[in-house]
Design an enzyme around this catalytic site. Structure first.
Site, PDB file in Angstrom:
ATOM      1  N   LYS A 145      -4.006 -11.281  -8.397  1.00  0.00           N
ATOM      2  CA  LYS A 145      -5.282 -11.863  -7.969  1.00  0.00           C
ATOM      3  C   LYS A 145      -6.423 -10.940  -8.353  1.00  0.00           C
ATOM      4  CE  LYS A 145      -4.938  -9.621  -3.531  1.00  0.00           C
ATOM      5  NZ  LYS A 145      -5.886  -9.212  -2.555  1.00  0.00           N
ATOM      6  N   LYS A 175       0.822  -1.215   0.000  1.00  0.00           N
ATOM      7  CA  LYS A 175       0.000   0.000   0.000  1.00  0.00           C
ATOM      8  C   LYS A 175       0.853   1.261   0.000  1.00  0.00           C
ATOM      9  CE  LYS A 175      -4.241  -2.076   1.297  1.00  0.00           C
ATOM     10  NZ  LYS A 175      -4.925  -2.798   2.355  1.00  0.00           N
ATOM     11  N   LYS A 183     -10.955  -5.756  -5.896  1.00  0.00           N
ATOM     12  CA  LYS A 183     -12.065  -4.819  -6.087  1.00  0.00           C
ATOM     13  C   LYS A 183     -11.654  -3.623  -6.923  1.00  0.00           C
ATOM     14  CE  LYS A 183     -14.376  -5.555  -1.698  1.00  0.00           C
ATOM     15  NZ  LYS A 183     -13.334  -5.321  -0.675  1.00  0.00           N
TER      16      LYS A 183
HETATM   17  P1  AMP Z   1     -11.169  -7.461   0.829  1.00  0.00           P
HETATM   18  O1  AMP Z   1     -11.878  -7.392  -0.491  1.00  0.00           O
HETATM   19  O2  AMP Z   1      -9.701  -7.206   0.712  1.00  0.00           O
HETATM   20  O3  AMP Z   1     -11.846  -6.696   1.905  1.00  0.00           O
HETATM   21  O4  AMP Z   1     -11.226  -8.991   1.261  1.00  0.00           O
HETATM   22  C1  AMP Z   1     -12.403  -9.639   1.705  1.00  0.00           C
HETATM   23  C2  AMP Z   1     -12.192 -11.133   1.749  1.00  0.00           C
HETATM   24  O5  AMP Z   1     -12.042 -11.648   0.407  1.00  0.00           O
HETATM   25  C3  AMP Z   1     -10.916 -11.558   2.493  1.00  0.00           C
HETATM   26  O6  AMP Z   1     -11.222 -12.745   3.215  1.00  0.00           O
HETATM   27  C4  AMP Z   1      -9.925 -11.836   1.403  1.00  0.00           C
HETATM   28  O7  AMP Z   1      -8.949 -12.786   1.771  1.00  0.00           O
HETATM   29  C5  AMP Z   1     -10.830 -12.399   0.306  1.00  0.00           C
HETATM   30  N1  AMP Z   1     -10.260 -12.170  -1.041  1.00  0.00           N
HETATM   31  C6  AMP Z   1     -10.085 -10.974  -1.679  1.00  0.00           C
HETATM   32  N2  AMP Z   1      -9.540 -11.152  -2.908  1.00  0.00           N
HETATM   33  C7  AMP Z   1      -9.360 -12.509  -3.044  1.00  0.00           C
HETATM   34  C8  AMP Z   1      -8.853 -13.356  -4.110  1.00  0.00           C
HETATM   35  N3  AMP Z   1      -8.467 -12.855  -5.284  1.00  0.00           N
HETATM   36  N4  AMP Z   1      -8.814 -14.698  -3.890  1.00  0.00           N
HETATM   37  C9  AMP Z   1      -9.243 -15.235  -2.705  1.00  0.00           C
HETATM   38  N5  AMP Z   1      -9.739 -14.510  -1.685  1.00  0.00           N
HETATM   39  C10 AMP Z   1      -9.806 -13.164  -1.850  1.00  0.00           C
END
Ligand code: AMP
Length: 326
Positions: free
Chosen positions: A189, A107, A192
């Site tokens: 990966k 970040k 969002k």
């Molecule tokens: P975030 O969108 O960063 O708030 O993540 C929310 C949840 O989604 C967390 O448990 C992350 O580990 C999971 N997550 C986000 N992106 C991925 C991805 N590309 N593959 C697997 N899990 C993901």
């Protein structure tokens, strides 16, 4: 216990890394799931879209099967005890270890003008979220593995100094390994905010899904039987394993191993299987999003359940630390 930041549309990574597990866990465990709105302020200080994003995360989770009558589903900022516990844990977290965290370093690279203290202490706030309910299983994707290791360290330090209040939390997934859903362009990966054309969102319409899948990187195919797959090809197979039937997967594996694979056909099949997976979720979301009164009721009920658990934990914490003077 787990959470998702309201920083945009949810995608397949959120579904397979996190939400799929929530939906199964709510049948077996006492669960707390939250919209991590305080975490989103570390990277998204402009709050113009926050309310819409919070509503979207609520609606998309519910459309995926999260049942607010079974799990406590709430907003992080509605539970003030989180901030108190975060403060105490900050005294047990060291600057050096926080600076070494991979997500912090990423970040800093992405936004060198906004290296705020909240960003540095993100793993501390995340630990507070988890242990506020004395949770032991945390359904998350592979990207969160390091944060969970830090959470265990903070818990060990707290328990060692003040007495055993918390269980050590573990990252959890129903399959044997934590999941990382790769992006469609063969690198990194799904996410969002980054690389939106290489991420499949639960809100994408059928044509958009087809367009994104058909653009995924491929090559002329293997020339030797049973070759090793390049990463961008093994990623396509990984995506296929998430949404396609066993029969389809076996056909394309065999085609690859005998050098007969036609990637155009494989991507068409994958696109149709993705459409069949995503469309029913997308169609449910709009109805839920339109019902403000229902979303409010979900948040109020979730906060009530989360507050009851949080206040019990905080009584133990204040006593253990010695903040009881009467
Ligand atoms: P975030 O969108 O960063 O708030 O993540 C929310 C949840 O989604 C967390 O448990 C992350 O580990 C999971 N997550 C986000 N992106 C991925 C991805 N590309 N593959 C697997 N899990 C993901």
């Amino acid at each position: 216990m787990s959470g998702i930041r309201p920083t945009g549309f949810l995608h397949l990574g959120n579904y397979f890394g996190a939400i799929r597990n929530y939906v199964k866990m709510q049948e077996e465990f006492e669960c707390y799931f939250m919209v991590a709105d305080l975490h989103s302020l570390t990277t998204h200080p402009d709050t113009k879209e926050l309310k819409g994003n919070v509503h979207r995360v609520l609606a998309e989770n519910i459309a995926c099967g999260l049942d607010p009558d079974k799990a406590a589903f709430y907003c992080q900022s509605h539970i003030y005890e989180t901030s108190e516990l975060y403060l105490y844990l900050n005294m047990l977290a060291y600057k050096g270890e926080l600076e070494k965290t991979t997500t912090f370093k990423d970040k800093v690279r992405q936004s060198p003008d906004n290296v705020n203290a909240g960003l540095l202490t993100y793993p501390v706030l995340q630990t507070a979220d988890i242990i506020l309910h004395r949770a032991s299983l945390v359904p998350v994707g592979k990207d969160q593995e390091q944060h969970l290791e830090m959470a265990r360290n903070f818990v060990k330090r707290f328990n060692h100094r003040y007495g055993d209040v918390f269980p050590e939390p573990m990252a959890f997934n129903y399959s044997q390994e934590l999941v990382k859903v790769p992006s469609l362009d063969g690198s990194g990966k799904m996410s969002k905010s980054e690389n939106q054309m290489a991420t499949l969102y639960l809100a994408d319409d059928d044509e958009m899904i087809r367009k994104k899948v058909m653009k995924a990187k491929t090559d002329a195919g293997p020339t030797e039987p049973n070759s090793e797959k390049p990463e961008y090809i093994s990623n396509l197979f990984l995506l296929m394993k998430l949404v396609s039937s066993q029969e389809v997967i076996e056909k394309y594996e065999a085609d690859f191993n005998t050098c007969n694979i036609r990637y155009g056909d494989m991507k068409k099949q994958l696109a149709e299987d993705m459409v069949a997976f995503i469309a029913p979720i997308r169609e449910k979301v709009d109805g839920i999003l339109a019902d403000d009164a229902y979303l409010r009721q979900v948040m109020e009920k979730g906060a009530e359940k989360a507050r009851a658990s949080a206040s019990e934990t905080m009584k133990l914490v204040r006593e253990a630390i010695g903040l009881n003077y009467f």
